[in-house]
Design an enzyme around this catalytic site. Structure first.
Site, PDB file in Angstrom:
ATOM      1  N   ILE A 144       0.848  -1.194   0.000  1.00 24.49           N
ATOM      2  CA  ILE A 144       0.000   0.000   0.000  1.00 24.49           C
ATOM      3  C   ILE A 144       0.886   1.248   0.000  1.00 24.49           C
ATOM      4  CG2 ILE A 144      -1.887   1.179   1.162  1.00 24.49           C
ATOM      5  CD1 ILE A 144      -2.483  -1.708   0.050  1.00 24.49           C
ATOM      6  N   GLU A 145       0.824   1.986  -1.092  1.00 22.98           N
ATOM      7  CA  GLU A 145       1.683   3.164  -1.258  1.00 22.98           C
ATOM      8  C   GLU A 145       0.881   4.399  -1.650  1.00 22.98           C
ATOM      9  OE1 GLU A 145       5.358   2.414  -3.407  1.00 22.98           O
ATOM     10  OE2 GLU A 145       4.963   0.264  -3.375  1.00 22.98           O
ATOM     11  N   GLY A 146      -0.409   4.366  -1.372  1.00 23.47           N
ATOM     12  CA  GLY A 146      -1.251   5.506  -1.723  1.00 23.47           C
ATOM     13  C   GLY A 146      -2.592   5.412  -1.019  1.00 23.47           C
TER      14      GLY A 146
END
Length: 298
Positions: free
Chosen positions: A151-153
């Protein structure tokens, strides 16, 4: 009498050697799926270099969106073209490789709007990729080993709920492994709360594109300090050192093989939570041969 004693001493020495070499033995985790020129999934597992393969990515899900997988040039999910991967997945698992679906990614469209949204996403993942049943399984009937949170956003909300719901499915038979790929600044902005649940088996921390906590040729202290914080504060089974497999694989953070094997690994392998090395990605590993060069040291 002396002969027997020698045998005993030799045996003890052998056992000490086995324990010493086996205590900190780690594995390599790889990301596959974002470049059509990186070979097939079956070929990836057949190299014998990897213990874990993360299929990347389920890039669209949550907040009422229709979930959609994106495997770049490998197959077209819109025409059910990725169902053929089922035989590759089974081939990997037959070799003892855990195959995990990575959700999220750097360029996806995803978020969870509520705990109930997380429950719905967990149900979708169970039915379509794990041990449940669905008429529209994107990767075919093969049962994946778990879910990776890359999860990067979006927001940091409700990933802990998703982890709890997914973990609950382990009670239905086959264990659902949970993994995550947080950035090395601690705590991670997106999955920091989820990691506190203690439900994650493997956490491959991205020690790249983050100069404050990654390795630089002059200094190992920043990486070592971050590593100690991750291994002491996160209740996961194993923590992995996440690295780019080639200089071009990330903006910064590549560690030359000699530096990794002579400086970095010796500094972090004494942790009981050391699990090995994660590499981004199979395509770049093909270019550099990085995993082959480090495998005997990991």
């Amino acid at each position: 009498m002396a002969f027997k004693l020698n045998i005993s001493v030799s045996f003890i020495c052998l056992m000490v050697l086995v324990l010493a070499t086996g205590s900190y033995g780690g594995g390599i985790s790889i990301y596959w799926g974002q470049n059509g020129n990186e070979g097939t999934l079956a070929e990836t597992c057949a190299t014998g270099n990897y213990e874990y393969v993360n299929i990347a990515f389920l890039a669209t899900f949550g907040n009422g969106q229709t979930p959609m997988i994106n495997l770049a040039g490998h197959c077209d999910p819109y025409s059910n073209g990725c169902t053929g991967l089922s035989s590759d997945i089974k081939s990997c698992q037959a070799r003892g490789v855990k195959v995990i679906l990575s959700i999220g990614g750097g360029a996806g469209s995803y978020s969870l709007s509520s705990s109930d949204d997380a429950r719905q996403v967990a149900m979708y993942l169970w039915s379509n990729f794990l041990g449940g049943t669905s008429s529209s399984r994107p990767l075919g009937p093969a049962v994946l080993d778990g879910i990776d949170f890359d999860i990067e956003g979006g927001t940091g909300e409700h990933w802990d709920d998703l982890a709890k719901y997914l973990s609950g499915y382990s009670k239905k038979g086959k264990k659902v492994y949970l993994t995550a790929a947080p950035q090395c600044p601690f705590p991670d902005a997106w999955v920091g709360n989820a990691l506190k649940t203690g439900l994650f088996d493997y956490v491959w921390v991205q020690f790249y594109n983050n100069p404050p906590c990654q390795y630089s040729s002059a200094d190992i202290a920043n990486l070592e300090d971050a590593w100690k914080q991750w291994t002491s504060d996160i209740p996961a089974t194993k923590i992995f050192l996440g690295l780019p497999a080639a200089p071009d694989a990330a903006g910064s953070g590549f560690i030359p093989v000699n530096d990794l094997t002579s400086k970095v690994l010796p500094a972090i392998k004494n942790s009981s939570k050391y699990g090995g090395v994660m590499l981004w990605s199979k395509y770049y590993d093909d270019q550099s041969g990085y995993s082959s060069s480090i495998k005997s040291h990991v």
